[in-house]
Design an enzyme around this catalytic site. Structure first.
Site, short mmCIF file in Angstrom:
data_model
loop_
_atom_site.label_atom_id
_atom_site.label_comp_id
_atom_site.label_asym_id
_atom_site.label_seq_id
_atom_site.Cartn_x
_atom_site.Cartn_y
_atom_site.Cartn_z
NE ARG A 164 -4.08 -1.75 0.11
CZ ARG A 164 -4.04 -3.03 -0.28
NH1 ARG A 164 -2.93 -3.52 -0.83
NH2 ARG A 164 -5.09 -3.80 -0.15
CB SER A 241 -8.71 -1.68 4.43
OG SER A 241 -9.05 -2.88 3.78
CD GLU A 347 -5.90 1.68 2.25
OE1 GLU A 347 -5.80 0.96 1.28
OE2 GLU A 347 -6.81 2.53 2.37
N1 EPU Z 1 -11.32 -10.72 9.66
C1 EPU Z 1 -12.00 -10.65 10.84
N2 EPU Z 1 -13.14 -9.91 10.91
C2 EPU Z 1 -13.60 -9.23 9.85
C3 EPU Z 1 -12.91 -9.29 8.63
C4 EPU Z 1 -11.77 -10.03 8.55
O1 EPU Z 1 -11.61 -11.25 11.81
O2 EPU Z 1 -14.64 -8.55 9.99
C5 EPU Z 1 -10.08 -11.50 9.57
C6 EPU Z 1 -10.29 -12.90 9.10
O3 EPU Z 1 -9.43 -13.74 9.84
C7 EPU Z 1 -9.85 -12.87 7.65
C8 EPU Z 1 -8.73 -11.84 7.70
O4 EPU Z 1 -9.18 -10.90 8.67
O5 EPU Z 1 -9.39 -14.11 7.20
C9 EPU Z 1 -8.46 -11.15 6.39
O6 EPU Z 1 -9.67 -10.55 5.91
P1 EPU Z 1 -9.85 -10.18 4.35
O7 EPU Z 1 -9.59 -11.38 3.50
O8 EPU Z 1 -11.13 -9.46 4.18
O9 EPU Z 1 -8.64 -9.24 4.04
P2 EPU Z 1 -8.11 -7.92 4.78
O10 EPU Z 1 -6.71 -8.21 5.21
O11 EPU Z 1 -9.06 -7.44 5.80
C10 EPU Z 1 -7.05 -7.00 2.59
C11 EPU Z 1 -6.95 -5.67 1.94
C12 EPU Z 1 -8.22 -5.39 1.15
C13 EPU Z 1 -8.41 -6.49 0.11
C14 EPU Z 1 -8.51 -7.84 0.85
C15 EPU Z 1 -8.63 -9.02 -0.08
C16 EPU Z 1 -5.56 -4.24 3.33
C17 EPU Z 1 -5.51 -3.15 4.34
N3 EPU Z 1 -6.76 -4.63 2.94
O12 EPU Z 1 -8.08 -6.91 3.56
O13 EPU Z 1 -8.03 -4.18 0.45
O14 EPU Z 1 -9.59 -6.29 -0.65
O15 EPU Z 1 -7.29 -8.02 1.63
O16 EPU Z 1 -7.40 -9.27 -0.69
O17 EPU Z 1 -4.50 -4.73 2.90
C18 EPU Z 1 -8.27 -1.82 0.84
O18 EPU Z 1 -7.03 -1.76 0.83
O19 EPU Z 1 -8.98 -0.79 0.99
C19 EPU Z 1 -8.89 -3.11 0.70
C20 EPU Z 1 -10.22 -3.26 0.79
#
Ligand code: EPU
Length: 355
Positions: A164, A241, A347
């Site tokens: 990012r 995010s 972010e």
């Molecule tokens: N989780 C929770 N509670 C929640 C949501 C997620 O506990 O409400 C935990 C779960 O364990 C899940 C893990 O978080 O397995 C990861 O969640 P997710 O796959 O949704 O990915 P993220 O790390 O929250 C990142 C990016 C997103 C991108 C997704 C999918 C960042 C800051 N965010 O989110 O990007 O769409 O992976 O690849 O790196 C953005 O940058 O704005 C964004 C939406």
């Protein structure tokens, strides 16, 4: 009363932000560069706005001119080896570009389907989702340099793309005017690396698939997390995010992981991913939830709440001010710090406000 056409809330996906003194919309790159040059000559402060999906603007607005990039052309081409690519104007809506590549028989961008915002914003913070980030597909970026008044082309190496981040984030002197991305032929996707995605598609890790099928699967996964814009669904009135996934350096990682286990039980499975130099990337959404902030926190009547579908998205339920949203952000940040000793960092880009 403020003229509503000057309200920056109308230009952000959070629908937050006070007025600018003036708003100028630029329909093509030539008018964008001419507008920036004229404003810079006059010494007028400039806020560049693309899709507004990564912007948190303070309630007092911006004391200058908001320049909205609305250039929207794109062309397909191939290099001397026949490798296809697409070049797009910065103002083109990103998901329109993703859909157009697939409609024209190409793959490459499908994992990044459904991301709100403009094409020009994607290299600035090396947008990534579902196993692909801009660094994997970027060919070049055309920028206008406001300091030297020249236009030029940067390569991915020039940009120092990280998680990012890039050299373009948090600076307004180099404005992205167009971006070019490598594509794959025959509508094949890039190799699929994100478990949730390849499982949904029924293929093995590292295999490819029809890019149109991948797009459908990504849109469905994102939709389930409230990460596809929908004006009727307040869970999507967000900046995606709100925090980056925290990277804990190698020296501190064992202590932090111990602290999480002490609090949540020694058998807890902590989502973690290797980062450069032995550092560990943790999941901000997971930490927020385990620190005691449930989805939808702090409840139905609050103007700003966590999304009811994903704890990492801070959302405006309609009547929120930026200050409401930032108060929630501060509460979440200190809750995670108190529980686990981990610092979360915003972010989106914050303009005229801070947490
Ligand atoms: N989780 C929770 N509670 C929640 C949501 C997620 O506990 O409400 C935990 C779960 O364990 C899940 C893990 O978080 O397995 C990861 O969640 P997710 O796959 O949704 O990915 P993220 O790390 O929250 C990142 C990016 C997103 C991108 C997704 C999918 C960042 C800051 N965010 O989110 O990007 O769409 O992976 O690849 O790196 C953005 O940058 O704005 C964004 C939406």
């Amino acid at each position: 009363m403020t003229d509503s056409s000057l309200l920056l809330s109308g230009l952000t996906t959070l629908r937050l932000g006070g007025p600018a003194r003036d708003v100028v919309r630029c329909a093509d790159t030539t008018s964008l560069i001419a507008t920036l040059a004229a404003l810079d000559d006059a010494g007028t402060p400039v806020l560049i706005v693309g899709g507004g999906s990564n912007l948190v603007i303070g309630d007092d607005g911006f004391p200058g001119t908001a320049v909205v990039i609305e250039s929207s052309g794109y062309t397909f081409a191939a290099d001397e080896d026949g490798k296809p690519y697409v070049s797009a104007d910065a103002g083109l809506e990103w998901d329109t570009l993703v859909a157009a590549t697939i409609d024209n028989g190409f793959g490459g961008l499908e994992c990044l389907s459904g991301i709100p915002g403009s094409t020009g914003a994607t290299p600035v913070q090396n947008v990534g989702a579902y196993g692909v980030e801009i660094a994997d597909i970027l060919r070049s970026v055309d920028v206008y340099d406001r300091a030297t008044r020249t236009a030029g082309t940067l390569t991915p190496d020039d940009l120092e793309l990280g998680y990012r981040s890039s050299i373009l984030k948090y600076r307004a002197d180099k404005v992205v005017v167009a971006v070019s991305f490598w594509l794959t032929p025959d509508r094949r996707s890039r190799p699929l690396r994100y478990r949730e995605l390849f499982t949904a598609l029924g293929v093995d890790a590292g295999q490819d698939a029809d890019a149109a099928d991948v797009r459908t699967a990504v849109l469905s996964l994102r939709g389930g997390k409230g990460m596809v814009l929908n004006p009727d669904d307040h869970d999507t009135w967000s900046a995606g995010s709100f925090f980056t996934n925290p990277i804990v350096d190698a020296a501190r990682a064992p202590e932090i992981l111990d602290r999480i286990r002490t609090r949540l039980g020694k058998d807890v499975t902590i989502p973690q991913y290797p980062a450069p130099d032995g550092a560990v990337k943790l999941s901000a959404g997971w930490l927020i939830e385990r620190a005691g902030f449930a989805k939808g926190h702090p409840g139905e009547h609050a103007p700003a709440r966590l999304s009811t579908k994903h704890t990492l998205a801070l959302t405006n339920r309609g009547p929120a001010t930026t200050e409401d949203l930032l108060t929630l952000a501060r509460e979440v940040r200190s809750g995670v710090r108190d529980a686990f000793g981990v610092d979360l960092h915003p972010e989106p880009v914050l303009v005229g406000c801070e947490i």
